[in-house]
Design a protein around this motif. Structure first.
Motif, PDB file in Angstrom:
ATOM      1  N   GLN A 104       4.339   5.214  -6.024  1.00  7.62           N
ATOM      2  CA  GLN A 104       4.627   5.031  -7.590  1.00  7.62           C
ATOM      3  C   GLN A 104       2.606   6.348  -8.038  1.00  7.62           C
ATOM      4  O   GLN A 104       2.999   6.778  -9.092  1.00  7.62           O
ATOM      5  N   ARG A 105       1.675   6.502  -7.269  1.00  6.93           N
ATOM      6  CA  ARG A 105       0.853   7.278  -6.994  1.00  6.93           C
ATOM      7  C   ARG A 105       0.971   8.891  -7.349  1.00  6.93           C
ATOM      8  O   ARG A 105       0.770   9.873  -7.983  1.00  6.93           O
ATOM      9  N   ASN A 106       2.390   9.366  -6.605  1.00  2.00           N
ATOM     10  CA  ASN A 106       1.584  10.460  -5.965  1.00  2.00           C
ATOM     11  C   ASN A 106       3.228  11.077  -6.741  1.00  2.00           C
ATOM     12  O   ASN A 106       3.737  12.129  -6.005  1.00  2.00           O
ATOM     13  N   VAL A 107       3.995  10.322  -6.749  1.00  2.00           N
ATOM     14  CA  VAL A 107       5.641  10.839  -7.517  1.00  2.00           C
ATOM     15  C   VAL A 107       6.323  10.062  -8.132  1.00  2.00           C
ATOM     16  O   VAL A 107       6.286   9.432  -8.741  1.00  2.00           O
ATOM     17  N   SER A 108       6.127  11.246  -9.463  1.00  2.00           N
ATOM     18  CA  SER A 108       6.427  11.003 -10.610  1.00  2.00           C
ATOM     19  C   SER A 108       8.046  10.722 -11.420  1.00  2.00           C
ATOM     20  O   SER A 108       8.888  10.347 -12.398  1.00  2.00           O
ATOM     21  N   GLU A 109       9.015  11.562 -10.635  1.00  2.00           N
ATOM     22  CA  GLU A 109      10.124  11.607 -10.725  1.00  2.00           C
ATOM     23  C   GLU A 109      11.112   9.868 -10.858  1.00  2.00           C
ATOM     24  O   GLU A 109      10.455   8.938  -9.849  1.00  2.00           O
ATOM     25  N   ASP A 150       0.495  -0.993  -0.027  1.00  2.00           N
ATOM     26  CA  ASP A 150      -0.003   0.235  -0.081  1.00  2.00           C
ATOM     27  C   ASP A 150       0.572   1.293   0.202  1.00  2.00           C
ATOM     28  O   ASP A 150       0.806   2.299  -0.695  1.00  2.00           O
ATOM     29  N   VAL A 151       2.162   1.529   0.529  1.00  2.21           N
ATOM     30  CA  VAL A 151       2.633   2.297   0.826  1.00  2.21           C
ATOM     31  C   VAL A 151       3.813   2.362  -0.507  1.00  2.21           C
ATOM     32  O   VAL A 151       3.970   3.955  -0.679  1.00  2.21           O
ATOM     33  N   ARG A 152       4.506   1.708  -0.783  1.00  8.52           N
ATOM     34  CA  ARG A 152       4.264   1.556  -2.336  1.00  8.52           C
ATOM     35  C   ARG A 152       4.185   2.009  -3.507  1.00  8.52           C
ATOM     36  O   ARG A 152       4.329   3.075  -4.224  1.00  8.52           O
ATOM     37  N   ASP A 153       2.940   1.934  -3.350  1.00 15.73           N
ATOM     38  CA  ASP A 153       1.257   2.242  -4.357  1.00 15.73           C
ATOM     39  C   ASP A 153       0.884   3.684  -4.207  1.00 15.73           C
ATOM     40  O   ASP A 153       0.624   4.366  -4.810  1.00 15.73           O
ATOM     41  N   GLU A 162       6.577   3.050  17.648  1.00 18.09           N
ATOM     42  CA  GLU A 162       5.503   4.284  16.290  1.00 18.09           C
ATOM     43  C   GLU A 162       4.427   3.868  15.771  1.00 18.09           C
ATOM     44  O   GLU A 162       4.373   2.945  14.287  1.00 18.09           O
ATOM     45  N   PRO A 163       3.314   3.860  16.106  1.00 14.63           N
ATOM     46  CA  PRO A 163       2.267   2.588  15.220  1.00 14.63           C
ATOM     47  C   PRO A 163       1.731   3.082  13.840  1.00 14.63           C
ATOM     48  O   PRO A 163       0.719   3.247  13.888  1.00 14.63           O
ATOM     49  N   TYR A 164       3.058   3.210  13.238  1.00 10.35           N
ATOM     50  CA  TYR A 164       2.411   4.048  11.767  1.00 10.35           C
ATOM     51  C   TYR A 164       3.597   3.293  10.792  1.00 10.35           C
ATOM     52  O   TYR A 164       4.509   3.399  11.097  1.00 10.35           O
ATOM     53  N   TRP A 165       3.857   4.142   9.529  1.00  8.91           N
ATOM     54  CA  TRP A 165       4.512   3.409   8.406  1.00  8.91           C
ATOM     55  C   TRP A 165       4.884   4.899   8.429  1.00  8.91           C
ATOM     56  O   TRP A 165       4.994   5.561   8.086  1.00  8.91           O
ATOM     57  N   ARG A 166       6.456   4.257   8.423  1.00  9.56           N
ATOM     58  CA  ARG A 166       6.525   5.535   7.235  1.00  9.56           C
ATOM     59  C   ARG A 166       8.078   5.535   5.795  1.00  9.56           C
ATOM     60  O   ARG A 166       8.271   4.383   5.619  1.00  9.56           O
ATOM     61  N   LEU A 167       7.753   6.110   5.068  1.00  8.20           N
ATOM     62  CA  LEU A 167       8.433   6.536   4.170  1.00  8.20           C
ATOM     63  C   LEU A 167       8.833   7.397   3.664  1.00  8.20           C
ATOM     64  O   LEU A 167       9.203   8.709   3.738  1.00  8.20           O
ATOM     65  N   GLY A 168      10.025   7.146   2.544  1.00  4.23           N
ATOM     66  CA  GLY A 168      11.383   7.742   2.882  1.00  4.23           C
ATOM     67  C   GLY A 168      11.722   7.608   1.282  1.00  4.23           C
ATOM     68  O   GLY A 168      12.136   6.326   0.739  1.00  4.23           O
ATOM     69  N   TRP A 169      12.551   8.658   0.521  1.00  5.77           N
ATOM     70  CA  TRP A 169      13.128   8.683  -0.987  1.00  5.77           C
ATOM     71  C   TRP A 169      13.809   9.988  -1.482  1.00  5.77           C
ATOM     72  O   TRP A 169      13.705  10.478  -0.756  1.00  5.77           O
ATOM     73  N   GLU A 170      14.624   8.911  -2.510  1.00  9.10           N
ATOM     74  CA  GLU A 170      15.442   9.930  -3.153  1.00  9.10           C
ATOM     75  C   GLU A 170      15.307   9.633  -4.527  1.00  9.10           C
ATOM     76  O   GLU A 170      16.086   9.162  -5.434  1.00  9.10           O
TER      77      GLU A 170
END
Length: 508
Positions: free
Chosen positions: A64-69, A58-61, A83-91
């Motif tokens: 993909q929907r919100n970052v086009s670069e 779900d996080v990867r989806d 920390e009862p939640y998902w964290r996401l980072g990208w470069e």
């Protein structure tokens, strides 16, 4: 001059000159022991204690929907007890710019929560002063000075065990402050010595890079890759096929690790046919998580590499884990908190002793030292409280909300410093007013939290959410202590004791 006399001078000046920097580092590190609890408090969406039902796919989806670069890599971490939640980072590829979001656990699909600095702000302030590599080197140098001050202090204190049981708060100013400095220094000595050493040791490759530079011909990344055992696959510059389920790879990793928990999951070159997925092991019950890693082909799910941390790297991780206090549960973190506060009190006492010994000499520069003391010793905690107020009062929809919180902290600290300079000749009145302000800010935060979030103190206590309630309880305790101290300083100052041979205080 004997050894103790030479060590006394080294202890005085080696501890005095960087003492304000010591205070910032120790105070920020002390708060950072409960950084994840502070993260929850600063995100009202997490106050209800909802367990996230989202998955890695779900996080990867969402990404993909919100970052086009085109991405160089992205990484994520699943929910934990703290920390009862998902964290996401990208470069984004070629930019070396990092982006991070945290997702609201209350929805079926990932939705980012409003930005906030969170407890990570104090963690970064602790180890690099928010100044990048330059700040990291400054902190490292301060850690070395602290080791010198601790060892020299041990040498000059002949009555170290007696100092442990000696505190005379009603004695003359210099004697009382010296007792406080000795008491808190002795109580926290083993802790501060270990933390100062490990703080320097975990960045030793950055502080002394010559060996790696020479051995690896300047390719430092190769050095770190071999030490940590990372797996690398060259890019094929071909379009990537449909990726394998990340949730399936996480489940497979748990099976291979006999049910062990999974930490960070990272995908390298996700848009290329050479994409790989790294799944890292997590073990919060041990001092230093083992950092064992499984590497899969992102398309086929084939296991490409299994890396178990080497003995040398495990020793390094043990030192890092001992410093960061992410093991042993709340009891260990509470112990670190108390010892950190002892360190702050030790520094305040030491500076006050230095000032008290020079008061009778008519040195005009002392008023500026007092102003600096007030700016740092009181200004930093007050600015930290102002940061929490900013977190609650800045609208959730405000653009660059985390940056705005940072400016609240900086602006508040600058105002505290200006106030200290203007009131530099009325130190007692300034301290009383600062304590009253601290009481108002600290006691007002639980009320403000109750008005702006669902996780007010009574609701947290009713459902047994002590992790969240502890922040409000600590603020109430801090506010009451500030109020009691302000009341004491409201009394008339004690009659000055005429300096003489009978009442001179020796440092040891």
């Amino acid at each position: 001059m004997n050894l103790r006399q030479s060590m006394a001078g080294l202890h005085t000046w080696g501890g005095l000159l960087p003492s304000w920097l010591f205070y910032v580092i120790i105070f920020a590190g002390t708060v950072a022991c409960f950084d994840k609890e502070l993260n929850r408090w600063m995100r009202p969406a997490l106050h209800e204690g909802v367990v996230s039902t989202q998955g890695a796919d779900d996080v990867r989806d969402w990404l993909q929907r919100n970052v086009s670069e085109e991405l160089h890599a992205f990484w994520m971490h699943g929910p934990t007890a703290r920390e009862p939640y998902w964290r996401l980072g990208w470069e984004v590829d070629g930019t070396e710019t990092f982006h991070n979001v945290a997702f609201d656990p209350r929805g079926a699909r990932p939705e980012p929560m409003p930005e906030t600095l969170g407890g990570d702000f104090f963690f970064k302030l602790h180890y690099n002063l928010h100044a990048g590599d330059v700040g990291m080197y400054i902190v490292g140098l301060a850690g070395m000075f602290m080791l010198v001050a601790l060892v020299s202090g041990l040498i000059i204190h002949r009555r170290i065990f007696k100092d442990f049981f000696t505190l005379r708060p009603k004695a003359n100013g210099q004697r009382a402050w010296l007792d406080a400095h000795n008491l808190f220094g002795v109580v926290g000595f083993p802790f501060h010595l270990i933390l100062a050493y490990t703080g320097v040791a975990i960045f030793v490759a950055s502080y002394m890079p010559a060996a790696a530079q020479v051995s690896y011909s300047g390719n430092v990344m190769q050095y770190f890759g071999e030490v940590m055992g990372s797996y690398h696959r060259e890019e094929l510059h071909q379009p990537a096929a449909a990726p394998r389920s990340l949730d399936a790879l996480i489940a497979e990793s748990r099976r291979l690790w006999d049910g062990a928990e999974v930490g960070w999951v990272s995908v390298h070159h996700p848009d290329d046919a050479s994409a790989v997925v790294d799944v890292r092991r997590r073990d919060g019950s041990r001092i230093g998580t083992p950092q064992d890693t499984l590497t899969y082909d992102a398309t086929t799910g084939e296991l490409l590499n299994r890396q178990d941390a080497s003995t040398g790297y495990r020793a390094y991780l043990w030192l890092a884990g001992l410093h960061m206090a992410q093991f042993g549960g709340s009891l260990v973190r509470l112990l670190y908190l108390l010892m950190g506060l002892c360190g702050c009190a030790m520094l305040v006492g030491g500076l006050q002793v230095w000032l008290a010994k020079r008061e009778g000499r008519g040195d005009r520069s002392l008023v500026w030292v007092r102003a600096l003391n007030a700016s740092v010793f009181a200004g930093l905690p007050l600015a930290s409280l102002a940061l929490l107020w900013g977190n609650r009062l800045i609208p959730a929809t405000f653009t660059e909300r985390a940056i705005a919180e940072g400016w609240v902290f900086v602006g508040a600290w600058l105002l505290m410093a200006l106030w200290a300079v203007l009131e530099r000749r009325n130190a007692r009145r300034l301290l009383r007013h600062q304590l009253l302000l601290g009481a108002v800010l600290a006691l007002g935060l639980p009320l403000l939290n109750g008005l702006t979030a669902d996780g007010h103190l009574l609701a947290s206590l009713a459902r047994g959410d002590w992790a969240l309630a502890s922040v409000d309880l600590f603020l109430i305790a801090a506010g009451l202590i500030c109020l009691a101290c302000a009341r004491r300083f409201s009394a008339a100052p004690a009659r000055a004791v005429v300096p003489g041979r009978a009442n001179r205080v020796r440092e040891a």
